[in-house]
Design a protein around this motif. Structure first.
Motif, PDB file in Angstrom:
ATOM      1  N   GLY A 154      -5.621  16.170  42.013  1.00  0.00           N
ATOM      2  CA  GLY A 154      -7.041  15.987  42.012  1.00  0.00           C
ATOM      3  C   GLY A 154      -8.089  17.362  41.760  1.00  0.00           C
ATOM      4  N   ALA A 155      -7.548  18.017  41.557  1.00  0.00           N
ATOM      5  CA  ALA A 155      -7.994  19.406  41.677  1.00  0.00           C
ATOM      6  C   ALA A 155      -9.310  19.524  40.582  1.00  0.00           C
ATOM      7  CB  ALA A 155      -6.905  20.793  40.923  1.00  0.00           C
ATOM      8  N   ALA A 156      -9.540  18.630  39.887  1.00  0.00           N
ATOM      9  CA  ALA A 156     -11.173  18.820  39.401  1.00  0.00           C
ATOM     10  C   ALA A 156     -12.362  17.872  40.166  1.00  0.00           C
ATOM     11  CB  ALA A 156     -10.890  18.076  38.144  1.00  0.00           C
ATOM     12  N   GLU A 157     -11.706  17.118  40.304  1.00  0.00           N
ATOM     13  CA  GLU A 157     -12.684  16.375  41.257  1.00  0.00           C
ATOM     14  C   GLU A 157     -12.795  17.233  42.901  1.00  0.00           C
ATOM     15  OE1 GLU A 157     -10.991  12.260  42.095  1.00  0.00           O
ATOM     16  OE2 GLU A 157      -9.026  12.947  41.219  1.00  0.00           O
ATOM     17  N   PHE A 158     -11.897  18.120  43.560  1.00  0.00           N
ATOM     18  CA  PHE A 158     -12.379  18.929  44.468  1.00  0.00           C
ATOM     19  C   PHE A 158     -13.253  19.813  43.970  1.00  0.00           C
ATOM     20  CE2 PHE A 158     -10.948  22.933  46.311  1.00  0.00           C
ATOM     21  CZ  PHE A 158     -11.220  23.282  47.497  1.00  0.00           C
ATOM     22  N   ALA A 160     -15.191  20.169  41.314  1.00  0.00           N
ATOM     23  CA  ALA A 160     -16.534  18.843  41.050  1.00  0.00           C
ATOM     24  C   ALA A 160     -17.503  18.930  42.953  1.00  0.00           C
ATOM     25  CB  ALA A 160     -16.332  17.454  41.056  1.00  0.00           C
ATOM     26  N   GLY A 161     -16.502  17.949  43.739  1.00  0.00           N
ATOM     27  CA  GLY A 161     -16.967  18.495  45.061  1.00  0.00           C
ATOM     28  C   GLY A 161     -18.364  19.875  45.058  1.00  0.00           C
ATOM     29  N   ILE A 162     -16.910  20.463  45.350  1.00  0.00           N
ATOM     30  CA  ILE A 162     -17.364  21.723  45.640  1.00  0.00           C
ATOM     31  C   ILE A 162     -18.756  22.378  45.071  1.00  0.00           C
ATOM     32  CG2 ILE A 162     -17.269  24.462  45.948  1.00  0.00           C
ATOM     33  CD1 ILE A 162     -14.590  23.542  45.755  1.00  0.00           C
ATOM     34  N   ILE A 163     -19.464  22.078  43.513  1.00  0.00           N
ATOM     35  CA  ILE A 163     -20.375  22.030  42.630  1.00  0.00           C
ATOM     36  C   ILE A 163     -21.655  21.110  43.197  1.00  0.00           C
ATOM     37  CG2 ILE A 163     -21.031  22.073  40.727  1.00  0.00           C
ATOM     38  CD1 ILE A 163     -18.156  22.618  39.639  1.00  0.00           C
ATOM     39  N   GLY A 164     -20.788  19.073  43.568  1.00  0.00           N
ATOM     40  CA  GLY A 164     -21.400  18.549  44.048  1.00  0.00           C
ATOM     41  C   GLY A 164     -22.793  19.578  45.408  1.00  0.00           C
ATOM     42  N   TYR A 165     -22.006  20.403  46.330  1.00  0.00           N
ATOM     43  CA  TYR A 165     -22.278  20.712  48.071  1.00  0.00           C
ATOM     44  C   TYR A 165     -23.545  21.346  46.994  1.00  0.00           C
ATOM     45  CZ  TYR A 165     -22.300  23.196  51.979  1.00  0.00           C
ATOM     46  OH  TYR A 165     -22.643  23.756  52.716  1.00  0.00           O
ATOM     47  N   PHE A 166     -23.104  22.190  46.342  1.00  0.00           N
ATOM     48  CA  PHE A 166     -24.185  23.637  45.953  1.00  0.00           C
ATOM     49  C   PHE A 166     -25.343  23.300  45.338  1.00  0.00           C
ATOM     50  CE2 PHE A 166     -20.366  26.007  47.525  1.00  0.00           C
ATOM     51  CZ  PHE A 166     -21.077  27.185  48.460  1.00  0.00           C
ATOM     52  N   LEU A 167     -24.848  22.501  43.839  1.00  0.00           N
ATOM     53  CA  LEU A 167     -25.932  22.823  43.440  1.00  0.00           C
ATOM     54  C   LEU A 167     -26.552  21.091  42.850  1.00  0.00           C
ATOM     55  CD1 LEU A 167     -24.302  24.366  40.404  1.00  0.00           C
ATOM     56  CD2 LEU A 167     -26.380  25.087  41.839  1.00  0.00           C
ATOM     57  N   GLY A 168     -25.654  19.650  44.024  1.00  0.00           N
ATOM     58  CA  GLY A 168     -25.425  18.826  43.592  1.00  0.00           C
ATOM     59  C   GLY A 168     -25.366  17.764  42.786  1.00  0.00           C
ATOM     60  N   GLN A 169     -25.207  16.490  42.626  1.00  0.00           N
ATOM     61  CA  GLN A 169     -24.215  15.480  42.050  1.00  0.00           C
ATOM     62  C   GLN A 169     -23.944  15.717  40.625  1.00  0.00           C
ATOM     63  OE1 GLN A 169     -21.815  14.271  43.795  1.00  0.00           O
ATOM     64  NE2 GLN A 169     -20.934  13.924  41.494  1.00  0.00           N
ATOM     65  N   GLU A 170     -25.769  16.615  40.003  1.00  0.00           N
ATOM     66  CA  GLU A 170     -25.642  15.944  38.373  1.00  0.00           C
ATOM     67  C   GLU A 170     -25.215  16.906  37.746  1.00  0.00           C
ATOM     68  OE1 GLU A 170     -29.278  16.419  35.570  1.00  0.00           O
ATOM     69  OE2 GLU A 170     -30.052  15.306  37.880  1.00  0.00           O
ATOM     70  N   ALA A 171     -25.407  17.979  38.710  1.00  0.00           N
ATOM     71  CA  ALA A 171     -24.909  20.034  37.936  1.00  0.00           C
ATOM     72  C   ALA A 171     -23.117  19.225  38.036  1.00  0.00           C
ATOM     73  CB  ALA A 171     -24.897  20.880  39.151  1.00  0.00           C
ATOM     74  N   ILE A 175     -20.454  18.797  34.861  1.00  0.00           N
ATOM     75  CA  ILE A 175     -19.510  19.518  34.639  1.00  0.00           C
ATOM     76  C   ILE A 175     -18.359  18.756  34.698  1.00  0.00           C
ATOM     77  CG2 ILE A 175     -17.537  20.812  35.639  1.00  0.00           C
ATOM     78  CD1 ILE A 175     -19.704  23.071  34.876  1.00  0.00           C
ATOM     79  N   MET A 176     -17.639  17.573  35.313  1.00  0.00           N
ATOM     80  CA  MET A 176     -15.866  16.949  34.788  1.00  0.00           C
ATOM     81  C   MET A 176     -17.194  16.059  33.164  1.00  0.00           C
ATOM     82  SD  MET A 176     -15.054  16.542  37.303  1.00  0.00           S
ATOM     83  CE  MET A 176     -13.452  15.262  38.400  1.00  0.00           C
ATOM     84  N   GLN A 177     -18.334  15.795  33.107  1.00  0.00           N
ATOM     85  CA  GLN A 177     -17.841  14.887  31.714  1.00  0.00           C
ATOM     86  C   GLN A 177     -17.790  16.093  30.571  1.00  0.00           C
ATOM     87  OE1 GLN A 177     -22.032  13.590  31.833  1.00  0.00           O
ATOM     88  NE2 GLN A 177     -21.998  11.574  32.595  1.00  0.00           N
ATOM     89  N   THR A 178     -18.340  17.773  30.602  1.00  0.00           N
ATOM     90  CA  THR A 178     -17.714  18.441  29.595  1.00  0.00           C
ATOM     91  C   THR A 178     -16.352  19.415  29.744  1.00  0.00           C
ATOM     92  OG1 THR A 178     -18.408  20.360  30.749  1.00  0.00           O
ATOM     93  CG2 THR A 178     -20.321  19.199  29.229  1.00  0.00           C
TER      94      THR A 178
END
Length: 184
Positions: A154-158, A160-171, A175-178
């Motif tokens: 689950g490292a990628a999801e983890f 992404a959760g941190i990215i979402g915290y700082f930059l929002g779900q769209e960001a 990253i997950m899509q790319t």
């Protein structure tokens, strides 16, 4: 720009360290890697990783802490009073504290910051988290400024959760899509 410190210790799970470092940097978050006992760290699968700075030389003027799991890396971090004090300070200041695998139970639980919070960790480690938290067995838990992940798978999801915290779900989705779902 947000800045986070990733704490690295001998015996850490390499995937749980490198994936967040990589994904956060791709998203434009400033990441500094901090070695618990120096700058030359060896992961639990004997992969060497070079930290940017030794813990004793770092000021921790950052917006969040990220703590990879793995054993005995999580135990080494949990035993370090400097890191425990930082976690308690960051929690009190409502700054991001993120941990994955064994680290939520051993490190965050050991620092006493899981009380009254939802968290996840590597299955079976929850018994070592101490009382007061709500173990969910989810892949990712975001409870305010505390983010926890299940493990290497689950490292990628983890991340992404941190990215979402700082930059929002769209960001985070970008990253997950790319990375995880190229071409999606």
């Amino acid at each position: 720009m947000s800045k986070v410190a990733v704490i690295l210790a001998d015996g850490m799970e390499e995937v749980e360290a490198v994936t967040p470092i990589d994904f956060l940097r791709r998203a434009g978050i400033d990441v500094v890697t901090v070695g618990l006992t120096g700058t030359k760290i060896t992961g639990s699968h004997n992969i060497p990783v070079l930290a940017d700075v030794d813990l004793k030389d770092f000021s921790f003027d950052v917006d969040g802490l990220v703590i990879p799991g793995g054993m005995p890396g999580s135990a080494h971090i949990a035993a370090d009073s400097r890191v425990r004090e930082l976690i308690v300070k960051f929690d009190r200041e409502k700054k991001l504290v993120a941990a994955i695998c064994a680290a939520p139970a051993l490190v965050l639980g050991g620092a006493g910051v899981l009380e009254g919070r939802r968290y996840t960790c590597f299955p079976g480690m929850e018994s070592q988290a101490g009382p007061g938290g709500e173990y969910t067995a989810g892949r990712l838990e975001v409870d305010g400024h505390i983010i926890t992940g299940i493990g290497a798978g689950g490292a990628a999801e983890f991340a992404a959760g941190i990215i979402g915290y700082f930059l929002g779900q769209e960001a985070a989705d970008k990253i997950m899509q790319t990375t995880v779902q190229p071409g999606a």
